[in-house]
Scaffold this motif. Structure first.
Motif, mmCIF file in Angstrom:
data_model
loop_
_atom_site.group_PDB
_atom_site.id
_atom_site.type_symbol
_atom_site.label_atom_id
_atom_site.label_comp_id
_atom_site.label_asym_id
_atom_site.label_seq_id
_atom_site.Cartn_x
_atom_site.Cartn_y
_atom_site.Cartn_z
ATOM 1 N N UNK A 267 0.850 -1.195 0.000
ATOM 2 C CA UNK A 267 0.000 0.000 0.000
ATOM 3 C C UNK A 267 0.883 1.241 0.000
ATOM 4 N N UNK A 268 0.475 2.259 -0.762
ATOM 5 C CA UNK A 268 1.199 3.521 -0.834
ATOM 6 C C UNK A 268 0.213 4.648 -1.151
ATOM 7 N N UNK A 269 0.701 5.875 -1.166
ATOM 8 C CA UNK A 269 -0.134 7.043 -1.442
ATOM 9 C C UNK A 269 0.519 7.866 -2.546
ATOM 10 N N UNK A 270 -0.299 8.314 -3.494
ATOM 11 C CA UNK A 270 0.157 9.180 -4.579
ATOM 12 C C UNK A 270 -0.231 10.618 -4.293
ATOM 13 N N UNK A 271 0.738 11.520 -4.341
ATOM 14 C CA UNK A 271 0.463 12.953 -4.285
ATOM 15 C C UNK A 271 0.167 13.398 -5.714
ATOM 16 N N UNK A 272 -1.099 13.673 -6.016
ATOM 17 C CA UNK A 272 -1.492 13.982 -7.397
ATOM 18 C C UNK A 272 -1.052 15.373 -7.837
ATOM 19 N N UNK A 273 -0.575 16.203 -6.918
ATOM 20 C CA UNK A 273 -0.081 17.525 -7.290
ATOM 21 C C UNK A 273 1.309 17.438 -7.905
ATOM 22 N N UNK A 274 2.094 16.469 -7.426
ATOM 23 C CA UNK A 274 3.485 16.357 -7.868
ATOM 24 C C UNK A 274 3.776 15.037 -8.586
ATOM 25 N N UNK A 275 2.779 14.144 -8.621
ATOM 26 C CA UNK A 275 2.966 12.791 -9.183
ATOM 27 C C UNK A 275 4.121 12.059 -8.494
ATOM 28 N N UNK A 276 4.124 12.156 -7.169
ATOM 29 C CA UNK A 276 5.113 11.456 -6.357
ATOM 30 C C UNK A 276 4.418 10.433 -5.476
ATOM 31 N N UNK A 277 5.075 9.291 -5.317
ATOM 32 C CA UNK A 277 4.580 8.256 -4.411
ATOM 33 C C UNK A 277 5.176 8.465 -3.026
#
Length: 495
Positions: A267-277
């Motif tokens: 499981x992980x989280x994507x920051x959609x503002x920067x396209x970083x995991x």
């Protein structure tokens, strides 16, 4: 030549007259009906269901096909009356909406008469409850797919106006030939914050936010696979994903047809503002973490985890616990420990697909004997946890003897939508149910269709990943096609 044309016109006129007579042969009112001391057998079984005002007309057929006519009178406990007469109960949409709005918080009483072999029969009246709690979302989204096991084919993500019978494609297989579309998720019913997974040779992750579309490659050197199951953080900046290696095996000589399982998952989280995991060591272990879902306030990330086994040989030993970890959206960081809410070994069950109600009170999840893909488990039931007390109970009012899965909440947390195979054990069909303040579910009703028996029994599609949306999802299918087949991707990075 002219004579032949005239004869053709005369034959056409006769055919049209016969069709008109056939259509009007079921327009007579009941005369001297014989009272029958039982409830009518109708399809779908809408007897005793709780519905929201302004839902699409709850049309129904008589279960027996060999009838001459059906006549239905509907009376509201707060006033109003509606009449339908024909081959099935086909209610006028405007009149139905007016009647249900007038009787919100009350009841509708149905009197059904059926003409069989020239004789009218009148059955016992039945009721529908019209809830005082509204369901004002525009509609539902779902993946519609034939219950096969191959990639591609007649598959698509669709949306349906629940106040009418209007359905439209969000993205269909005709736009992306040979690709599989699945795991679509809106953020708290917001149609403008949406994501979808594309599988196949040109696979990737579609992120749709505020009218802009991005197509991502989400596998990195630090992660084991591309992203799959997902859930938005309520602020819309973050989206939680699992990375899975998903496989399927088939059974021979047993009552179960297929088992879907992972060989690894995190499981992980994507920051959609920067396209970083944003990774966390507690969620990147050798155990199998999957099905992330944020709480209503976004401060907690629920997920499921299991100890690895040698699959598929030991498929029935894989059981998932239900866990949670803190998440801080301001800093994009996780908590320092994991709490286990339900331990799979202690319960000897598998807990999957958590979904928190938007009022923060409940957590709905699936319970099966094993595994992490409840849609293929006949014993799969819906359960509810009180997030304040930790108490759990099965949603006995909504469960059946077959599969319940793919559940999601309405914005006011008094309705939920889910898939069920209770009809025939093969097709997952869309149901809506009411839930009260004490966590008790009402009898679910099948998503209304204008002629439900013809629609559901002839369509032969399954409905998966159902969710509510406040409005229509308007992605640009042409742009998606270009991004997919031109292999235009944004490569995500690790923060």
């Amino acid at each position: 030549m002219m004579k032949r044309i005239n004869i053709r016109y005369q034959l056409l006129a006769v055919c049209c007259w016969l069709l008109a007579m056939a259509g009007s042969s079921c327009s007579e009112s009941p005369t001297n009906p014989t009272l029958v001391n039982k409830l009518p057998a109708i399809y779908p079984d809408y007897i005793g269901v709780t519905i929201p005002a302004n839902i699409a007309p709850m049309d129904f057929n008589f279960a027996e096909e060999d009838i001459d006519c059906m006549d239905v009178v509907v009376k509201g406990s707060k006033g109003g009356e509606l009449h339908a007469n024909g081959d099935w109960a086909d209610f006028n949409m405007d009149d139905w909406h007016e009647l249900t709005e007038q009787n919100a918080g009350g009841e509708l009483v149905f009197t059904v008469c059926v003409k069989k072999n020239g004789q009218w029969l009148q059955y016992q009246d039945f009721k529908m409850v019209v809830s005082k709690h509204r369901l004002d979302e525009y509609g539902v989204t779902y993946r519609r797919i034939a219950p096969g096991y191959e990639v591609g084919g007649d598959i698509g993500i669709y949306q349906r106006d629940i106040h009418s019978f209007d359905e439209s494609a969000i993205l269909a297989e005709s736009v992306l030939p040979g690709q599989c579309m699945n795991c679509h998720v809106a953020n708290h019913a917001n149609p403008n914050t949406f994501n979808m997974q594309i599988r196949g040779e040109h696979g990737g992750t579609l992120i749709y936010k505020d009218g802009k579309q991005s197509y991502l490659t989400t596998k990195t050197d630090s992660t084991v696979a591309n992203t799959s199951y997902s859930y938005w953080h309520p602020d819309g900046d973050y989206c939680a994903f699992s990375t899975n290696s998903i496989h399927q095996s088939f059974f021979v000589g047993t009552g179960q047809r297929i088992e879907v399982y992972d060989t690894f998952s995190n499981v992980l989280v994507l920051d959609t503002r920067t396209n970083e995991l944003v990774l966390c060591p507690l969620l990147q272990t050798d155990d199998w973490e999957t099905y992330p879902a944020f709480s209503a306030d976004g401060k907690t990330l629920f997920y499921c985890t299991a100890k690895p086994y040698r699959v598929p040989a030991e498929w029935d030993k894989v059981k998932y616990s239900l866990c949670k970890i803190a998440f801080d959206a301001k800093t994009g960081t996780y908590g320092d420990h994991v709490d286990t809410l339900l331990n799979a070994r202690e319960w000897d069950k598998s807990f999957t697909y958590p979904r928190a109600s938007y009022d923060g009170k409940w957590l709905m999840f699936n319970v099966t004997n094993c595994g992490n893909f409840p849609v293929n488990h006949p014993e799969a039931d819906l359960w509810l946890m009180n997030l304040q007390t930790g108490e759990t109970h099965p949603l006995s009012g909504a469960n059946s003897d077959d599969t319940e899965s793919f559940h999601n909440w309405s914005l006011n947390s008094h309705w939920f939508v889910f898939s069920s195979r209770r009809e025939n054990g093969v097709y997952s069909m869309p149901y809506i149910a009411f839930i009260d303040d004490k966590g008790r579910a009402g009898k679910p009703f099948l998503l209304p269709q204008r002629n439900p028996r013809k629609y559901y029994l002839e369509e032969m599609d399954s409905y998966n990943c159902i969710d509510f949306t406040e409005g229509k999802v308007n992605v640009d299918a042409r742009e998606i096609n270009k991004h997919v087949f031109d292999n235009q991707r944004i490569q995500v990075k690790i923060r």
